[in-house]
Motif scaffolding. Sequence first.
Motif, PDB file in Angstrom:
ATOM      1  N   ARG A 100       0.821  -1.221   0.000  1.00  0.00           N
ATOM      2  CA  ARG A 100       0.000   0.000   0.000  1.00  0.00           C
ATOM      3  C   ARG A 100       0.846   1.258   0.000  1.00  0.00           C
ATOM      4  N   TRP A 101       2.174   1.122   0.202  1.00  0.00           N
ATOM      5  CA  TRP A 101       3.016   2.265   0.479  1.00  0.00           C
ATOM      6  C   TRP A 101       3.896   2.658  -0.690  1.00  0.00           C
ATOM      7  N   ALA A 102       4.011   3.951  -0.918  1.00  0.00           N
ATOM      8  CA  ALA A 102       4.956   4.505  -1.878  1.00  0.00           C
ATOM      9  C   ALA A 102       5.523   5.786  -1.285  1.00  0.00           C
ATOM     10  N   ILE A 103       6.766   6.084  -1.626  1.00  0.00           N
ATOM     11  CA  ILE A 103       7.394   7.337  -1.222  1.00  0.00           C
ATOM     12  C   ILE A 103       7.880   8.035  -2.485  1.00  0.00           C
ATOM     13  N   VAL A 104       7.528   9.306  -2.624  1.00  0.00           N
ATOM     14  CA  VAL A 104       7.968  10.117  -3.750  1.00  0.00           C
ATOM     15  C   VAL A 104       8.845  11.232  -3.187  1.00  0.00           C
ATOM     16  N   THR A 105      10.038  11.436  -3.767  1.00  0.00           N
ATOM     17  CA  THR A 105      10.937  12.443  -3.230  1.00  0.00           C
ATOM     18  C   THR A 105      11.757  13.099  -4.328  1.00  0.00           C
ATOM     19  N   ASN A 106      12.076  14.371  -4.097  1.00  0.00           N
ATOM     20  CA  ASN A 106      13.060  15.058  -4.937  1.00  0.00           C
ATOM     21  C   ASN A 106      14.337  15.301  -4.141  1.00  0.00           C
ATOM     22  N   GLY A 107      14.492  14.561  -3.060  1.00  0.00           N
ATOM     23  CA  GLY A 107      15.661  14.678  -2.199  1.00  0.00           C
ATOM     24  C   GLY A 107      15.439  15.610  -1.034  1.00  0.00           C
ATOM     25  N   ARG A 108      14.732  16.694  -1.261  1.00  0.00           N
ATOM     26  CA  ARG A 108      14.453  17.657  -0.198  1.00  0.00           C
ATOM     27  C   ARG A 108      13.109  17.365   0.474  1.00  0.00           C
ATOM     28  N   VAL A 109      12.091  17.111  -0.341  1.00  0.00           N
ATOM     29  CA  VAL A 109      10.750  16.813   0.158  1.00  0.00           C
ATOM     30  C   VAL A 109      10.489  15.318  -0.012  1.00  0.00           C
ATOM     31  N   TRP A 110       9.995  14.684   1.041  1.00  0.00           N
ATOM     32  CA  TRP A 110       9.670  13.261   1.014  1.00  0.00           C
ATOM     33  C   TRP A 110       8.183  13.118   1.348  1.00  0.00           C
ATOM     34  N   LEU A 111       7.424  12.551   0.421  1.00  0.00           N
ATOM     35  CA  LEU A 111       5.990  12.373   0.602  1.00  0.00           C
ATOM     36  C   LEU A 111       5.673  10.882   0.705  1.00  0.00           C
ATOM     37  N   VAL A 112       4.977  10.510   1.764  1.00  0.00           N
ATOM     38  CA  VAL A 112       4.544   9.126   1.965  1.00  0.00           C
ATOM     39  C   VAL A 112       3.116   9.006   1.454  1.00  0.00           C
ATOM     40  N   LEU A 113       2.892   8.073   0.531  1.00  0.00           N
ATOM     41  CA  LEU A 113       1.572   7.852  -0.045  1.00  0.00           C
ATOM     42  C   LEU A 113       1.019   6.525   0.443  1.00  0.00           C
ATOM     43  N   ASP A 114      -0.267   6.541   0.769  1.00  0.00           N
ATOM     44  CA  ASP A 114      -0.948   5.347   1.253  1.00  0.00           C
ATOM     45  C   ASP A 114      -2.118   5.052   0.318  1.00  0.00           C
ATOM     46  N   GLU A 115      -2.019   3.963  -0.429  1.00  0.00           N
ATOM     47  CA  GLU A 115      -3.039   3.617  -1.411  1.00  0.00           C
ATOM     48  C   GLU A 115      -4.396   3.382  -0.769  1.00  0.00           C
ATOM     49  N   ARG A 116      -4.427   3.052   0.505  1.00  0.00           N
ATOM     50  CA  ARG A 116      -5.704   2.738   1.160  1.00  0.00           C
ATOM     51  C   ARG A 116      -6.514   3.979   1.537  1.00  0.00           C
ATOM     52  N   ARG A 117      -5.913   5.145   1.452  1.00  0.00           N
ATOM     53  CA  ARG A 117      -6.645   6.370   1.761  1.00  0.00           C
ATOM     54  C   ARG A 117      -7.591   6.701   0.608  1.00  0.00           C
ATOM     55  N   ASP A 118      -8.785   7.156   0.936  1.00  0.00           N
ATOM     56  CA  ASP A 118      -9.770   7.491  -0.094  1.00  0.00           C
ATOM     57  C   ASP A 118      -9.401   8.794  -0.783  1.00  0.00           C
ATOM     58  N   GLY A 119      -9.892   8.952  -2.030  1.00  0.00           N
ATOM     59  CA  GLY A 119      -9.730  10.205  -2.734  1.00  0.00           C
ATOM     60  C   GLY A 119      -8.636  10.154  -3.781  1.00  0.00           C
ATOM     61  N   ASP A 120      -8.302  11.345  -4.342  1.00  0.00           N
ATOM     62  CA  ASP A 120      -7.291  11.422  -5.378  1.00  0.00           C
ATOM     63  C   ASP A 120      -5.906  11.342  -4.751  1.00  0.00           C
ATOM     64  N   TRP A 121      -4.878  11.557  -5.579  1.00  0.00           N
ATOM     65  CA  TRP A 121      -3.519  11.365  -5.095  1.00  0.00           C
ATOM     66  C   TRP A 121      -3.174  12.324  -3.950  1.00  0.00           C
ATOM     67  N   GLU A 122      -3.702  13.541  -3.972  1.00  0.00           N
ATOM     68  CA  GLU A 122      -3.422  14.470  -2.881  1.00  0.00           C
ATOM     69  C   GLU A 122      -3.965  13.941  -1.552  1.00  0.00           C
ATOM     70  N   ALA A 123      -5.130  13.309  -1.618  1.00  0.00           N
ATOM     71  CA  ALA A 123      -5.735  12.750  -0.405  1.00  0.00           C
ATOM     72  C   ALA A 123      -4.965  11.537   0.097  1.00  0.00           C
ATOM     73  N   LYS A 124      -4.167  10.930  -0.776  1.00  0.00           N
ATOM     74  CA  LYS A 124      -3.419   9.734  -0.396  1.00  0.00           C
ATOM     75  C   LYS A 124      -2.063  10.075   0.227  1.00  0.00           C
ATOM     76  N   ILE A 125      -1.746  11.371   0.330  1.00  0.00           N
ATOM     77  CA  ILE A 125      -0.506  11.770   1.011  1.00  0.00           C
ATOM     78  C   ILE A 125      -0.719  11.623   2.516  1.00  0.00           C
ATOM     79  N   ALA A 126      -0.065  10.638   3.091  1.00  0.00           N
ATOM     80  CA  ALA A 126      -0.224  10.378   4.529  1.00  0.00           C
ATOM     81  C   ALA A 126       0.721  11.236   5.365  1.00  0.00           C
ATOM     82  N   LEU A 127       1.843  11.661   4.759  1.00  0.00           N
ATOM     83  CA  LEU A 127       2.860  12.337   5.548  1.00  0.00           C
ATOM     84  C   LEU A 127       3.809  13.093   4.622  1.00  0.00           C
TER      85      LEU A 127
END
Length: 337
Positions: A100-127
């Motif tokens: 369920r987990w993915a992390i997207v980063t440009n080195g400075r910003v690290w975004l944790v995504l949770d596929e189980r969260r409802d909504g579009d990709w912005e809503a899936k940003i857990a942290l």
Amino acid sequence: MPFSEVQGAVQAIQRWLDEPPGEAFVRQCIVLRLLQAAGFDIWNPDEVHPEETNVTGNRADFLIRRGRGRFALELKGMGTSLQARDYQQALNYAVSVGTRWAIVTNGRVWLVLDERRDGDWEAKIALRVEMGQEGDTFASDLAALLDPAVWERDHFAQAVEGVQQRQQQRKDEARIRRDKKPIVEEIRQFYGISTFELAADAASKMGRITEAERDVLLGKGASAPQPDPPEAITFSYAPAGARATALFFPSLSLWIVKAGSTARREVKAYAAAIGRRREKLLQAGILVDDGRVLTYQRDVEYRTPSAAAGDVAGGSKNGWDVWHDTLGRPAQHHRSE
């Protein structure tokens, strides 16, 4: 949690980080360095698997695997704005490899995504954690998220929740410092109190601020940096008729056989030294003989795995071979070169 190693890597990166680097630099000089500092074996493709389009046609820059846990890791250059397609690509790949987990980063910003969260990709940003955070909070947060022990036990959801709670605590403490510091300064000047600490204590006693707010203003809040506890690996050993659990602290070269563990009553004829050590433990009430096994009444420290195994088995044993971790691997797997 390997905070000190991640902290050192972050500080080293910040010393040379000036112009936003491209994706290749982010990959080699930031992401791989931080993964290694956190404790991942970046040279092991079974653990840090480089980009590859899988059978479903999805891809990510890395698939990170450890024990029961795994996550997709998508990288971009630091000067590149992260787009919806980057998040969706990472999530699609994560789902295709069973996580369920993915992390997207440009080195400075690290975004944790949770596929189980409802909504579009912005809503899936857990942290969200960012290198520009105050003090060492970025290193602390990232170390918690990338801790291999967390992934090995598949406890990432709990790690995310813990970081979320710390981030909220920091926001609350920042608000307290903004709103309550002027009150303390006012009291200090009005009454001519010599130090801010004494003025904060006076403000608390006067009911102008709470004791918890006073502690925050004096740097004693819940989010204040805490020393890293040494990491421990759990092992078990079950010679005939007995079963023992031990914790190994690699950084301390220390083994602890836990209270409640059992040992065989019999001592081999050749193991006189083990017999004498056992007798001392029995006399001290640390071991109790119930006629079937010996039971540890409290934790007992050992300097080598073989000494611990010898006391449990009642005879000489190679502790690096007989103690096994929760995945069934011998202690030798965790031995420093």
